[in-house]
Write an enzyme that holds these catalytic residues in place. Structure first.
Site, mmCIF file in Angstrom:
data_model
loop_
_atom_site.group_PDB
_atom_site.id
_atom_site.type_symbol
_atom_site.label_atom_id
_atom_site.label_comp_id
_atom_site.label_asym_id
_atom_site.label_seq_id
_atom_site.Cartn_x
_atom_site.Cartn_y
_atom_site.Cartn_z
ATOM 1 N N ASP A 83 0.843 -1.200 0.000
ATOM 2 C CA ASP A 83 0.000 0.000 0.000
ATOM 3 C C ASP A 83 0.884 1.258 0.000
ATOM 4 O O ASP A 83 1.812 1.362 0.816
ATOM 5 C CB ASP A 83 -0.851 -0.052 1.287
ATOM 6 C CG ASP A 83 -1.929 1.006 1.355
ATOM 7 O OD1 ASP A 83 -2.389 1.446 0.295
ATOM 8 O OD2 ASP A 83 -2.322 1.366 2.493
ATOM 9 N N HIS A 179 -7.272 9.968 4.440
ATOM 10 C CA HIS A 179 -6.859 8.927 5.385
ATOM 11 C C HIS A 179 -7.065 9.388 6.823
ATOM 12 O O HIS A 179 -7.008 10.580 7.109
ATOM 13 C CB HIS A 179 -5.378 8.603 5.188
ATOM 14 C CG HIS A 179 -5.083 7.962 3.869
ATOM 15 N ND1 HIS A 179 -4.499 8.627 2.835
ATOM 16 C CD2 HIS A 179 -5.319 6.704 3.428
ATOM 17 C CE1 HIS A 179 -4.367 7.809 1.803
ATOM 18 N NE2 HIS A 179 -4.863 6.629 2.144
ATOM 19 N N GLY A 180 -7.302 8.441 7.700
ATOM 20 C CA GLY A 180 -7.375 8.756 9.127
ATOM 21 C C GLY A 180 -8.758 9.242 9.531
ATOM 22 O O GLY A 180 -9.752 8.979 8.850
ATOM 23 N N GLY A 208 -9.068 5.727 2.407
ATOM 24 C CA GLY A 208 -9.722 6.464 3.495
ATOM 25 C C GLY A 208 -11.130 5.952 3.740
ATOM 26 O O GLY A 208 -12.058 6.721 3.960
ATOM 27 N N GLY A 209 -11.282 4.631 3.736
ATOM 28 C CA GLY A 209 -12.621 4.033 3.870
ATOM 29 C C GLY A 209 -13.243 4.209 5.248
ATOM 30 O O GLY A 209 -14.467 4.207 5.374
ATOM 31 N N THR A 232 -8.203 2.798 9.835
ATOM 32 C CA THR A 232 -8.296 3.594 11.072
ATOM 33 C C THR A 232 -9.407 3.126 12.014
ATOM 34 O O THR A 232 -9.196 3.000 13.218
ATOM 35 C CB THR A 232 -8.491 5.086 10.715
ATOM 36 O OG1 THR A 232 -7.367 5.494 9.939
ATOM 37 C CG2 THR A 232 -8.579 5.956 11.954
HETATM 38 P P1 13P Z 1 -8.309 4.729 6.663
HETATM 39 O O1 13P Z 1 -7.247 4.416 7.667
HETATM 40 O O2 13P Z 1 -8.739 6.150 6.706
HETATM 41 O O3 13P Z 1 -9.454 3.770 6.723
HETATM 42 O O4 13P Z 1 -7.632 4.554 5.215
HETATM 43 C C1 13P Z 1 -6.877 3.409 4.936
HETATM 44 C C2 13P Z 1 -6.227 3.539 3.602
HETATM 45 O O5 13P Z 1 -6.733 4.197 2.722
HETATM 46 C C3 13P Z 1 -4.945 2.855 3.393
HETATM 47 O O6 13P Z 1 -4.414 3.104 2.133
#
Ligand code: 13P
Length: 275
Positions: A83, A179-180, A208-209, A232
């Site tokens: 990733d 993200h986060g 950033g799910g 996250t």
């Molecule tokens: P989150 O930590 O915001 O869910 O995003 C994860 C991500 O997109 C890793 O590439």
């Protein structure tokens, strides 16, 4: 069973669903993700992020053999993905270690430089049979991307040229996720997402799910997102499960955190797969 990203995305495309893609920087996250995927009988993507090495969670050399071995033994198809590889040497090292999919992230570069480097990643990945994800536009490669900054959203026309010129298998695009933790409820640019899909015709990836509503998950999947990156909130669920408790043994805290993360991943995957 160890598979490539292309394999799981083909299945996702056929079923019009999204594959859950989760960062697994330690045994507890790895077990939580695989337990959830096996309970739902769904393919899954395990990820190692270059930034997690920089944070001191694990090195790529430590974690990759663990992820690969777990994928081989799993009862569901599992892709092992690098990733946000932000430099080509890191991506090449990852390919030598056996990742079945890599993300080269040149989103901070000019489109020309990004295309040039992504092409190198694609050529390198061909040698091992791995799939390639890349990004144009930027949702902030690291934690703390700026929310609602439309100037860094993916330009659909640029995306079309980028995909045509590089031959990547999946495109990460920016349309309102970061993200986060979100500072406020994310507002996703759905028409932009549809246009990107229309012009590129390939599986799209939403980073950033965490923190995106279930209704928005369903809507982005309807518009062509086939891989959702998520970390996250899984990690937050683990932390919440052990906060304020007293443990005699460290492992008991780990087990509680793992169970909570497993439930969180299961809920997310259920929505991604329409179960
Ligand atoms: P989150 O930590 O915001 O869910 O995003 C994860 C991500 O997109 C890793 O590439």
């Amino acid at each position: 069973m160890l598979v490539t990203m292309k394999d799981v995305l083909l299945d996702a495309e056929k079923r019009q669903i999204a594959v859950g893609s989760f960062n697994a920087p330690n045994f507890q996250t790895l077990h939580a993700i695989l337990r959830a995927a096996e309970a739902l009988s769904e393919p899954v993507i395990l990820m190692h992020a270059q930034v997690h090495e920089e944070m001191g969670l694990c090195t790529m050399e430590e974690i990759t053999p663990v992820l690969l071995r777990a994928a081989e033994k799993a009862k569901v198809p599992v892709c092992v993905h690098l990733d946000h590889g932000t430099d080509l040497d890191y991506v090449k090292r990852g390919l030598r270690l056996g990742f079945t999919s890599v993300m080269y992230d040149g989103s901070a570069l000019t489109p020309e430089e990004n295309t040039k480097n992504t092409l190198i990643a694609v050529e390198e990945a061909k040698k091992t049979g791995a799939s390639v994800e890349a990004e144009i536009g930027s949702m902030g490669a690291r934690e703390g991307g700026v929310q609602d900054d439309e100037s860094i959203y993916t330009d659909p026309e640029l995306a079309r040229t980028f995909v045509k010129d590089t031959g990547i298998d999946a495109l990460a695009c920016a349309f309102g996720t970061v993200h986060g933790f979100y500072l406020r409820e994310p507002k996703l640019d759905m028409p932009r997402l549809s246009r990107i899909r229309e012009l590129t015709g390939i599986p799209l990836v939403m980073h950033g799910g965490s923190g995106v509503s279930h209704a928005d998950y369903r809507e982005v999947i309807r518009r062509g997102v086939r891989k959702i990156n998520y970390y996250t909130y899984m990690s937050r669920a683990g932390a919440a499960a052990i906060s304020g408790k007293e443990y005699k043994q460290f492992q008991d805290a780990l087990f509680d955190a793992e169970n909570a993360m497993m439930e969180d991943v299961k809920t997310a995957m259920s929505v991604f797969t329409g179960k």
